[in-house]
Motif scaffolding. Structure first.
Motif, PDB file in Angstrom:
ATOM      1  N   ARG A 136      49.771  37.341  54.652  1.00 25.87           N
ATOM      2  CA  ARG A 136      50.402  37.168  53.202  1.00 25.87           C
ATOM      3  C   ARG A 136      49.110  37.218  52.440  1.00 25.87           C
ATOM      4  O   ARG A 136      47.911  37.132  52.632  1.00 25.87           O
ATOM      5  CB  ARG A 136      50.964  35.647  53.292  1.00 25.87           C
ATOM      6  N   ILE A 137      49.382  38.031  51.032  1.00 20.75           N
ATOM      7  CA  ILE A 137      48.458  38.177  50.122  1.00 20.75           C
ATOM      8  C   ILE A 137      48.893  37.322  48.799  1.00 20.75           C
ATOM      9  O   ILE A 137      50.355  37.542  48.372  1.00 20.75           O
ATOM     10  CB  ILE A 137      48.116  39.589  49.650  1.00 20.75           C
ATOM     11  N   VAL A 138      48.132  36.437  48.378  1.00 18.75           N
ATOM     12  CA  VAL A 138      48.584  35.816  47.100  1.00 18.75           C
ATOM     13  C   VAL A 138      47.582  35.944  46.052  1.00 18.75           C
ATOM     14  O   VAL A 138      46.451  35.785  46.187  1.00 18.75           O
ATOM     15  CB  VAL A 138      48.756  34.342  47.124  1.00 18.75           C
ATOM     16  N   MET A 139      48.125  36.527  44.939  1.00 21.42           N
ATOM     17  CA  MET A 139      47.041  36.389  43.712  1.00 21.42           C
ATOM     18  C   MET A 139      47.509  35.828  42.378  1.00 21.42           C
ATOM     19  O   MET A 139      48.740  35.564  42.577  1.00 21.42           O
ATOM     20  CB  MET A 139      47.104  38.112  43.309  1.00 21.42           C
ATOM     21  N   GLY A 140      46.529  35.386  41.677  1.00 20.75           N
ATOM     22  CA  GLY A 140      46.802  34.602  40.343  1.00 20.75           C
ATOM     23  C   GLY A 140      46.334  35.559  39.411  1.00 20.75           C
ATOM     24  O   GLY A 140      44.948  35.794  39.250  1.00 20.75           O
ATOM     25  N   ASN A 141      47.083  36.247  38.519  1.00 20.56           N
ATOM     26  CA  ASN A 141      46.462  37.126  37.513  1.00 20.56           C
ATOM     27  C   ASN A 141      46.823  37.065  36.076  1.00 20.56           C
ATOM     28  O   ASN A 141      48.094  36.409  35.894  1.00 20.56           O
ATOM     29  CB  ASN A 141      46.874  38.582  37.746  1.00 20.56           C
ATOM     30  N   TRP A 142      46.002  36.895  35.234  1.00 23.16           N
ATOM     31  CA  TRP A 142      46.219  36.560  33.679  1.00 23.16           C
ATOM     32  C   TRP A 142      47.241  37.869  33.196  1.00 23.16           C
ATOM     33  O   TRP A 142      47.054  39.045  33.725  1.00 23.16           O
ATOM     34  CB  TRP A 142      45.139  36.620  32.982  1.00 23.16           C
ATOM     35  N   ILE A 143      48.085  37.445  32.146  1.00 24.29           N
ATOM     36  CA  ILE A 143      49.109  38.399  31.942  1.00 24.29           C
ATOM     37  C   ILE A 143      48.770  39.063  30.500  1.00 24.29           C
ATOM     38  O   ILE A 143      48.366  38.325  29.489  1.00 24.29           O
ATOM     39  CB  ILE A 143      50.625  37.563  31.750  1.00 24.29           C
ATOM     40  N   VAL A 169      40.176  50.673  33.690  1.00 23.46           N
ATOM     41  CA  VAL A 169      41.465  49.930  33.702  1.00 23.46           C
ATOM     42  C   VAL A 169      41.268  48.520  33.349  1.00 23.46           C
ATOM     43  O   VAL A 169      40.632  47.747  34.129  1.00 23.46           O
ATOM     44  CB  VAL A 169      42.048  50.341  35.023  1.00 23.46           C
ATOM     45  N   SER A 170      42.008  48.200  32.420  1.00 21.56           N
ATOM     46  CA  SER A 170      41.909  46.688  31.782  1.00 21.56           C
ATOM     47  C   SER A 170      42.295  45.546  33.051  1.00 21.56           C
ATOM     48  O   SER A 170      43.326  45.743  33.858  1.00 21.56           O
ATOM     49  CB  SER A 170      43.105  46.384  30.684  1.00 21.56           C
ATOM     50  N   PRO A 171      41.437  44.626  33.288  1.00 16.61           N
ATOM     51  CA  PRO A 171      41.759  43.655  34.106  1.00 16.61           C
ATOM     52  C   PRO A 171      43.250  42.977  34.212  1.00 16.61           C
ATOM     53  O   PRO A 171      43.873  42.793  35.219  1.00 16.61           O
ATOM     54  CB  PRO A 171      40.689  42.536  34.156  1.00 16.61           C
ATOM     55  N   VAL A 172      43.774  42.897  33.033  1.00 16.12           N
ATOM     56  CA  VAL A 172      45.216  42.250  32.624  1.00 16.12           C
ATOM     57  C   VAL A 172      46.121  43.066  33.138  1.00 16.12           C
ATOM     58  O   VAL A 172      47.341  42.604  33.166  1.00 16.12           O
ATOM     59  CB  VAL A 172      45.159  41.589  31.240  1.00 16.12           C
ATOM     60  N   THR A 173      45.904  44.234  33.588  1.00 11.93           N
ATOM     61  CA  THR A 173      47.169  45.241  34.076  1.00 11.93           C
ATOM     62  C   THR A 173      47.764  44.609  35.292  1.00 11.93           C
ATOM     63  O   THR A 173      48.633  44.847  35.697  1.00 11.93           O
ATOM     64  CB  THR A 173      46.698  46.465  34.161  1.00 11.93           C
ATOM     65  N   TRP A 174      46.793  43.849  35.751  1.00 15.18           N
ATOM     66  CA  TRP A 174      47.202  43.134  37.236  1.00 15.18           C
ATOM     67  C   TRP A 174      48.314  41.934  36.877  1.00 15.18           C
ATOM     68  O   TRP A 174      48.775  41.360  37.783  1.00 15.18           O
ATOM     69  CB  TRP A 174      46.119  42.480  37.889  1.00 15.18           C
ATOM     70  N   GLY A 175      48.366  41.676  35.564  1.00 10.87           N
ATOM     71  CA  GLY A 175      49.542  40.826  35.136  1.00 10.87           C
ATOM     72  C   GLY A 175      50.629  41.661  34.691  1.00 10.87           C
ATOM     73  O   GLY A 175      51.672  40.832  34.293  1.00 10.87           O
ATOM     74  N   SER A 176      50.967  42.798  35.005  1.00 14.33           N
ATOM     75  CA  SER A 176      52.111  43.571  34.904  1.00 14.33           C
ATOM     76  C   SER A 176      52.795  43.724  36.276  1.00 14.33           C
ATOM     77  O   SER A 176      52.326  44.311  37.107  1.00 14.33           O
ATOM     78  CB  SER A 176      51.800  45.000  34.295  1.00 14.33           C
ATOM     79  N   GLU A 177      53.991  43.441  36.455  1.00  8.24           N
ATOM     80  CA  GLU A 177      54.855  43.214  37.568  1.00  8.24           C
ATOM     81  C   GLU A 177      54.909  44.757  38.231  1.00  8.24           C
ATOM     82  O   GLU A 177      54.583  44.977  39.162  1.00  8.24           O
ATOM     83  CB  GLU A 177      56.193  42.637  37.659  1.00  8.24           C
ATOM     84  N   ALA A 182      53.344  49.025  42.015  1.00  2.00           N
ATOM     85  CA  ALA A 182      52.814  50.425  42.066  1.00  2.00           C
ATOM     86  C   ALA A 182      51.415  50.224  43.251  1.00  2.00           C
ATOM     87  O   ALA A 182      51.323  51.069  44.039  1.00  2.00           O
ATOM     88  CB  ALA A 182      52.604  50.949  41.034  1.00  2.00           C
ATOM     89  N   ARG A 183      50.649  49.399  42.787  1.00  2.00           N
ATOM     90  CA  ARG A 183      49.459  49.435  43.716  1.00  2.00           C
ATOM     91  C   ARG A 183      49.864  49.091  45.079  1.00  2.00           C
ATOM     92  O   ARG A 183      49.184  49.572  45.944  1.00  2.00           O
ATOM     93  CB  ARG A 183      48.421  48.356  42.869  1.00  2.00           C
ATOM     94  N   PHE A 184      50.373  47.910  45.308  1.00  2.00           N
ATOM     95  CA  PHE A 184      50.816  47.492  46.527  1.00  2.00           C
ATOM     96  C   PHE A 184      51.843  48.597  47.458  1.00  2.00           C
ATOM     97  O   PHE A 184      51.521  48.627  48.630  1.00  2.00           O
ATOM     98  CB  PHE A 184      51.133  46.226  46.704  1.00  2.00           C
ATOM     99  N   VAL A 185      52.616  49.228  46.731  1.00  2.00           N
ATOM    100  CA  VAL A 185      53.357  50.188  47.436  1.00  2.00           C
ATOM    101  C   VAL A 185      52.470  51.580  47.847  1.00  2.00           C
ATOM    102  O   VAL A 185      52.750  51.800  48.920  1.00  2.00           O
ATOM    103  CB  VAL A 185      54.609  50.621  46.516  1.00  2.00           C
ATOM    104  N   ALA A 186      51.644  51.640  47.000  1.00  2.00           N
ATOM    105  CA  ALA A 186      50.528  52.713  47.437  1.00  2.00           C
ATOM    106  C   ALA A 186      49.576  52.411  48.590  1.00  2.00           C
ATOM    107  O   ALA A 186      49.440  53.272  49.174  1.00  2.00           O
ATOM    108  CB  ALA A 186      49.654  53.175  46.111  1.00  2.00           C
ATOM    109  N   ALA A 187      49.749  51.158  48.596  1.00  2.00           N
ATOM    110  CA  ALA A 187      48.745  50.655  50.019  1.00  2.00           C
ATOM    111  C   ALA A 187      49.715  50.451  51.260  1.00  2.00           C
ATOM    112  O   ALA A 187      49.087  49.958  52.220  1.00  2.00           O
ATOM    113  CB  ALA A 187      48.185  49.157  49.536  1.00  2.00           C
ATOM    114  N   GLY A 188      51.146  50.758  50.924  1.00  2.50           N
ATOM    115  CA  GLY A 188      51.750  50.770  52.019  1.00  2.50           C
ATOM    116  C   GLY A 188      53.000  49.364  52.355  1.00  2.50           C
ATOM    117  O   GLY A 188      53.405  49.596  53.287  1.00  2.50           O
ATOM    118  N   VAL A 189      52.851  48.824  51.187  1.00  4.16           N
ATOM    119  CA  VAL A 189      53.703  47.639  51.279  1.00  4.16           C
ATOM    120  C   VAL A 189      55.084  47.732  50.490  1.00  4.16           C
ATOM    121  O   VAL A 189      55.027  48.486  49.445  1.00  4.16           O
ATOM    122  CB  VAL A 189      53.005  46.281  50.503  1.00  4.16           C
TER     123      VAL A 189
END
Length: 270
Positions: A136-143, A169-177, A182-189
């Motif tokens: 499992r991977i768990v992240m907390g990201n500002w929105i 690339v702005s760090p807060v793009t990690w707060g966009s579902e 897209a990032r994890f799908v590209a990594a094979g999830v």
């Protein structure tokens, strides 16, 4: 090899001074992760251990990795002070975990950490790579655009800082579902193994809002950069931040600042 600009950013300040006001929420978050003794945990962008120490106290075998040498040293000192032989900290880059073997962790955690690393697609790929199948991977990201404290601190700071370099690339793009998917799908999830929940982090500071602003100004890398770049607008920056912190303070006591910050919790099943 070029120096990672994030190393300079997070070594410039002393995030431990801010982290001291985040410990309660770190422990509460870790308590929701189902950590059991012997679980192999990687805390990525761990700072001085706001989530790594609670995980180790629950018996997990924890490795904390951070880009900033001062935070790694502070984390190792905290682990030693508590006698946590199942926790160690080392320097590393979330976008290139070359020293870590494939499928070597049951749980990878990154709370407001890996989101600041450059090359987000590489970050996602590395997190997936080092997580075992079934892990499992768990992240907390500002929105981005969120009205609560930290997203607004980052927004205000950006308004006083020179434009970022091309390709940033702005760090807060990690707060966009959509971006995270897209990032994890590209990594094979598969997309149906990526879940989201908006939740709250609490900052509890033993002083008035103006003093809490000073902690951000003096010790939080993004805010330090904004003050360094503000020039003759430095008074405007100070006033904008003081107004924000005062408006968001929920404490009733005059010598306390209690603020809530909404973040996106990302839960990826490998």
């Amino acid at each position: 090899m070029a120096t990672n600009p994030n190393k300079a950013l997070w070594e410039k300040g002393d995030f431990t001074r801010l982290a001291a006001n985040m410990r309660g929420s770190g422990e509460a978050l870790v308590a929701t992760l189902g950590i059991t003794p012997g679980l192999r945990v990687l805390d990525l962008g761990c700072g001085d251990g706001t989530t790594a120490l609670p995980a180790a106290r629950l018996g997990a075998d924890v490795l904390g990795v951070d880009i900033a040498s001062n935070l790694v040293a502070a984390g190792n000192a905290r682990a030693a002070a508590e006698g946590l032989g199942n926790l160690r900290f080392e320097e590393g880059d979330a976008a290139d975990l070359a020293g870590l073997a494939d499928a070597s962790f049951d749980l990878v955690v990154s709370i407001f950490g890996a989101m600041f690393a450059p090359r987000p697609y590489d970050v996602a790929a590395e997190m997936v790579r080092v997580t075992r199948p079934g892990g499992r991977i768990v992240m907390g990201n500002w929105i981005p655009g969120d009205p609560t404290l930290v997203a607004q601190v980052l927004r205000i700071s950006a308004g006083y800082t020179p434009p970022p370099p091309e390709g940033f690339v702005s760090p807060v793009t990690w707060g966009s579902e959509a971006e995270v998917t897209a990032r994890f799908v590209a990594a094979g999830v598969p997309a149906d193994r990526i879940m989201f929940e908006k939740t709250t982090y609490v900052f509890d500071f033993p002083g008035p809002p103006v003093d809490f602003v000073a902690v951000f100004r003096d010790y939080y890398g993004p805010t330090m950069n904004a003050f360094a770049a503000a020039g003759d607008r430095i008074g405007d920056l100070q006033a904008e931040l003081e107004a924000l912190f005062t408006a968001q303070n929920r404490a009733t006591e005059p010598d306390r600042t209690l603020t809530h910050a909404t973040f996106l919790k990302v839960d990826v099943r490998r």
